[in-house]
Design a protein around this motif. Structure first.
Motif, PDB file in Angstrom:
ATOM      1  N   GLY A  62       1.973  -1.942 -11.437  1.00 31.53           N
ATOM      2  CA  GLY A  62       1.201  -2.571 -12.501  1.00 31.53           C
ATOM      3  C   GLY A  62       1.709  -2.118 -13.861  1.00 31.53           C
ATOM      4  O   GLY A  62       2.636  -1.311 -13.968  1.00 31.53           O
ATOM      5  N   GLU A  65       0.226   2.574 -19.091  1.00 32.45           N
ATOM      6  CA  GLU A  65      -0.661   2.857 -20.211  1.00 32.45           C
ATOM      7  C   GLU A  65      -0.161   4.063 -20.995  1.00 32.45           C
ATOM      8  O   GLU A  65       0.365   5.021 -20.434  1.00 32.45           O
ATOM      9  N   ALA A 106     -11.580   1.639 -17.553  1.00 31.79           N
ATOM     10  CA  ALA A 106     -10.720   1.328 -16.408  1.00 31.79           C
ATOM     11  C   ALA A 106      -9.750   2.504 -16.216  1.00 31.79           C
ATOM     12  O   ALA A 106      -8.663   2.516 -16.805  1.00 31.79           O
ATOM     13  N   MET A 109      -4.859   3.499 -12.176  1.00 30.02           N
ATOM     14  CA  MET A 109      -4.737   3.212 -10.734  1.00 30.02           C
ATOM     15  C   MET A 109      -3.958   4.325 -10.030  1.00 30.02           C
ATOM     16  O   MET A 109      -4.285   4.735  -8.913  1.00 30.02           O
ATOM     17  N   HIS A 179     -19.257   5.680 -14.814  1.00 31.87           N
ATOM     18  CA  HIS A 179     -18.730   5.297 -13.502  1.00 31.87           C
ATOM     19  C   HIS A 179     -19.711   5.710 -12.411  1.00 31.87           C
ATOM     20  O   HIS A 179     -20.498   6.643 -12.598  1.00 31.87           O
ATOM     21  N   PRO A 186     -10.850   0.095  -4.132  1.00 34.35           N
ATOM     22  CA  PRO A 186     -10.729  -1.366  -4.112  1.00 34.35           C
ATOM     23  C   PRO A 186      -9.768  -1.915  -3.061  1.00 34.35           C
ATOM     24  O   PRO A 186      -9.846  -3.101  -2.721  1.00 34.35           O
ATOM     25  N   GLU A 187      -8.864  -1.091  -2.529  1.00 30.77           N
ATOM     26  CA  GLU A 187      -7.909  -1.583  -1.537  1.00 30.77           C
ATOM     27  C   GLU A 187      -8.209  -1.117  -0.117  1.00 30.77           C
ATOM     28  O   GLU A 187      -7.968  -1.854   0.837  1.00 30.77           O
ATOM     29  N   ARG A 254      -7.211   6.836  -7.794  1.00 33.29           N
ATOM     30  CA  ARG A 254      -8.558   6.383  -7.445  1.00 33.29           C
ATOM     31  C   ARG A 254      -9.188   7.233  -6.350  1.00 33.29           C
ATOM     32  O   ARG A 254     -10.414   7.234  -6.211  1.00 33.29           O
ATOM     33  N   GLY A 278      -5.429   0.807 -14.439  1.00 32.36           N
ATOM     34  CA  GLY A 278      -6.329   0.501 -13.337  1.00 32.36           C
ATOM     35  C   GLY A 278      -7.342  -0.565 -13.691  1.00 32.36           C
ATOM     36  O   GLY A 278      -7.194  -1.295 -14.678  1.00 32.36           O
ATOM     37  N   ALA A 279      -8.389  -0.641 -12.894  1.00 29.25           N
ATOM     38  CA  ALA A 279      -9.444  -1.640 -13.068  1.00 29.25           C
ATOM     39  C   ALA A 279     -10.773  -0.937 -13.264  1.00 29.25           C
ATOM     40  O   ALA A 279     -10.941   0.213 -12.859  1.00 29.25           O
ATOM     41  N   PRO A 280     -11.761  -1.608 -13.869  1.00 29.57           N
ATOM     42  CA  PRO A 280     -13.096  -1.003 -14.003  1.00 29.57           C
ATOM     43  C   PRO A 280     -13.675  -0.648 -12.643  1.00 29.57           C
ATOM     44  O   PRO A 280     -13.388  -1.302 -11.626  1.00 29.57           O
ATOM     45  N   THR A 281     -14.510   0.391 -12.605  1.00 34.50           N
ATOM     46  CA  THR A 281     -15.077   0.862 -11.360  1.00 34.50           C
ATOM     47  C   THR A 281     -16.350   0.113 -10.958  1.00 34.50           C
ATOM     48  O   THR A 281     -16.719   0.087  -9.796  1.00 34.50           O
TER      49      THR A 281
END
Length: 282
Positions: A62, A65, A106, A109, A179, A186-187, A254, A278-281
């Motif tokens: 991805g 940052e 976020a 990841m 959070h 998520p995976e 994560r 990453g993504a929001p929790t």
């Protein structure tokens, strides 16, 4: 590629693979990602790669940052330079169990960390499996923390030593994030204990079910949070890695926490880290 587990709980070494090749080979990258989800942190030796290949491999996961406090390489945005030198005796942000960037809405990841220079002895890094840390909590604790949420702060950590004006500006740029105390990966769908050194307090603990008198909140909530944060320090959940120049660690941010052992002054330790957005929790 050969995968050699390092402990029963977390971590594996990848042997016979170049990350420069993996950055360009879809099948090889897919194997590495599957191994990462399974082992949570991967290690490689002898990676004779430069910054461009480092960034190219990390970007397969991805976009990267930057860090608002640590400096990035000007030619490779998102490649953070973590350079420790003998003239930084009080720079101790890494020697605390933490999960990168949970002060963001976020959090990262994952990360790809490459050793450029390290001391001949010391300077190891440890990782903890926070899925296992959650699984082994007593059942009554799991039930208590299931609905809880918590705040994570950059102001109270990286900002603490700054002059007030800079500290408040940093908080304005990155307000405290909230959070869940127990996050769902998520995976993999695994439950993860998601509090660490950036966590300051629970935001929804003060309910009639938990609080009879003030001490239940002020002391009770604080004691519970410290108990949960301390789970990362249990050796049975950990792996420890000794660095060499050209060594690389890849971790799933994560589901893990890590701790950089600061036992090497007055030596140098130069690391370069690519953090993946990453993504929001939720």
């Amino acid at each position: 590629m050969r995968i050699e587990p390092l402990t029963c709980a977390i971590g594996a070494e990848l042997i016979g693979v170049s990350l420069a090749d993996a950055a360009r080979d879809d099948a090889l990258f897919a194997e590495i990602k599957a191994a990462l989800l399974r082992h949570k942190v991967l290690f490689l030796r002898g990676q004779d790669i430069g910054r461009a290949d480092h960034v190219a491999f990390a970007r397969r996961f991805g976009e990267l940052e930057d860090h608002p406090v640590a400096g990035s390489d000007p030619d490779h945005p998102g490649l953070v330079r973590i350079y420790k030198t003998p003239d930084q005796p009080n720079d101790r942000y890494e020697n605390s169990w933490h999960c990168d960037g949970t002060w963001r809405e976020a959090p990262a990841m994952g990360c790809v960390l490459r050793c450029v220079e390290c001391p001949p002895v010391g300077g190891d890094t440890m990782w903890a499996n926070m899925v296992l840390a959650y699984e082994r909590l007593p059942q009554h604790v799991k039930e208590l923390i299931a609905p809880l949420r918590a705040r994570h702060s950059i102001e109270c950590t990286f900002g603490a030593a700054m002059p007030a004006e800079k500290r408040l500006a940093l908080k304005a740029q990155y307000p405290d994030a909230e959070h869940p105390v127990v996050r769902t990966h998520p995976e993999t769908g695994e439950k993860v204990l998601f509090v660490n050194g950036f966590t300051t307090h629970f935001t929804n603990y003060h309910t009639p079910a938990n609080v009879r008198v003030g001490q239940d909140f002020t002391q009770g909530a604080s004691a519970l949070l410290q108990y949960l944060i301390a789970q990362a320090a249990i050796p049975e959940y950990q792996v420890r890695w000794r660095w060499q120049p050209g060594s690389v660690a890849i971790w799933d941010n994560r589901s893990t926490q890590h701790y950089a052992v600061m036992d090497y002054p007055p030596c140098h330790r130069k690391m370069e880290r690519a953090g993946i957005i990453g993504a929001p929790t939720f």
